[in-house]
Design a protein around this motif. Structure first.
Motif, PDB file in Angstrom:
ATOM      1  N   ASN A 260      -3.080  82.510  57.180  1.00 42.39           N
ATOM      2  CA  ASN A 260      -3.768  82.070  58.381  1.00 42.39           C
ATOM      3  C   ASN A 260      -3.355  80.654  58.776  1.00 42.39           C
ATOM      4  O   ASN A 260      -2.587  79.990  58.088  1.00 42.39           O
ATOM      5  N   THR A 261      -3.887  80.178  59.879  1.00 50.77           N
ATOM      6  CA  THR A 261      -3.513  78.877  60.431  1.00 50.77           C
ATOM      7  C   THR A 261      -3.943  77.741  59.500  1.00 50.77           C
ATOM      8  O   THR A 261      -3.208  76.766  59.335  1.00 50.77           O
ATOM      9  N   TYR A 262      -5.105  77.884  58.886  1.00 44.66           N
ATOM     10  CA  TYR A 262      -5.583  76.828  57.991  1.00 44.66           C
ATOM     11  C   TYR A 262      -4.660  76.667  56.779  1.00 44.66           C
ATOM     12  O   TYR A 262      -4.358  75.550  56.362  1.00 44.66           O
ATOM     13  N   ALA A 263      -4.193  77.760  56.217  1.00 40.42           N
ATOM     14  CA  ALA A 263      -3.293  77.685  55.066  1.00 40.42           C
ATOM     15  C   ALA A 263      -1.973  77.012  55.455  1.00 40.42           C
ATOM     16  O   ALA A 263      -1.434  76.208  54.691  1.00 40.42           O
ATOM     17  N   LEU A 264      -1.457  77.326  56.635  1.00 35.55           N
ATOM     18  CA  LEU A 264      -0.234  76.672  57.104  1.00 35.55           C
ATOM     19  C   LEU A 264      -0.450  75.174  57.286  1.00 35.55           C
ATOM     20  O   LEU A 264       0.395  74.361  56.896  1.00 35.55           O
ATOM     21  N   PHE A 265      -1.574  74.800  57.867  1.00 36.06           N
ATOM     22  CA  PHE A 265      -1.903  73.387  58.041  1.00 36.06           C
ATOM     23  C   PHE A 265      -2.035  72.690  56.692  1.00 36.06           C
ATOM     24  O   PHE A 265      -1.541  71.575  56.495  1.00 36.06           O
ATOM     25  N   GLU A 266      -2.679  73.363  55.744  1.00 37.92           N
ATOM     26  CA  GLU A 266      -2.857  72.799  54.407  1.00 37.92           C
ATOM     27  C   GLU A 266      -1.510  72.584  53.721  1.00 37.92           C
ATOM     28  O   GLU A 266      -1.271  71.532  53.125  1.00 37.92           O
ATOM     29  N   PHE A 267      -0.612  73.553  53.808  1.00 34.70           N
ATOM     30  CA  PHE A 267       0.725  73.409  53.222  1.00 34.70           C
ATOM     31  C   PHE A 267       1.494  72.267  53.879  1.00 34.70           C
ATOM     32  O   PHE A 267       2.194  71.503  53.211  1.00 34.70           O
ATOM     33  N   ALA A 268       1.359  72.112  55.186  1.00 33.78           N
ATOM     34  CA  ALA A 268       2.066  71.046  55.896  1.00 33.78           C
ATOM     35  C   ALA A 268       1.553  69.671  55.470  1.00 33.78           C
ATOM     36  O   ALA A 268       2.342  68.743  55.243  1.00 33.78           O
ATOM     37  N   VAL A 269       0.240  69.525  55.348  1.00 31.70           N
ATOM     38  CA  VAL A 269      -0.338  68.227  54.970  1.00 31.70           C
ATOM     39  C   VAL A 269       0.036  67.871  53.535  1.00 31.70           C
ATOM     40  O   VAL A 269       0.468  66.747  53.248  1.00 31.70           O
ATOM     41  N   ILE A 270      -0.096  68.816  52.621  1.00 27.89           N
ATOM     42  CA  ILE A 270       0.229  68.547  51.219  1.00 27.89           C
ATOM     43  C   ILE A 270       1.728  68.307  51.045  1.00 27.89           C
ATOM     44  O   ILE A 270       2.151  67.405  50.325  1.00 27.89           O
ATOM     45  N   GLY A 271       2.528  69.092  51.737  1.00 25.32           N
ATOM     46  CA  GLY A 271       3.979  68.892  51.673  1.00 25.32           C
ATOM     47  C   GLY A 271       4.386  67.539  52.219  1.00 25.32           C
ATOM     48  O   GLY A 271       5.259  66.859  51.662  1.00 25.32           O
TER      49      GLY A 271
END
Length: 81
Positions: free
Chosen positions: A2-13
């Motif tokens: 979902n969109t939240y998981a993509l956002f989370e991966f982008a922030v952590i990355g």
């Protein structure tokens, strides 16, 4: 995914990449400067003298004698009650 998981991966990355960039600046500054110069299309910077004994004698610090150690009172240890 979902969109939240993509956002989370982008922030952590992004945080991991920023911390890696900071660590490279502290542990391998010449390598990082070479990488930046290559990404900009400029020639790599030349390795200069980092100072220390034998690197140069322009400041005269190698010729100055070391200062005498201070003669303070001896250290005394006291037992607690």
């Amino acid at each position: 995914m979902n969109t939240y998981a993509l956002f989370e991966f982008a922030v952590i990355g992004g945080a991991l990449l920023l911390s890696l960039w900071t660590v490279l600046g502290k542990l391998a500054p010449h390598w990082r400067a070479t990488l930046v110069a290559r990404l900009r299309g400029q020639p790599a910077p030349k390795a200069g003298s980092t100072g220390g004994c034998g690197s140069c004698n322009s400041c005269g610090s190698c010729d100055t004698p070391k200062p005498e150690p201070r003669k303070d009172a001896p250290i005394r240890f006291h037992r607690g009650a």
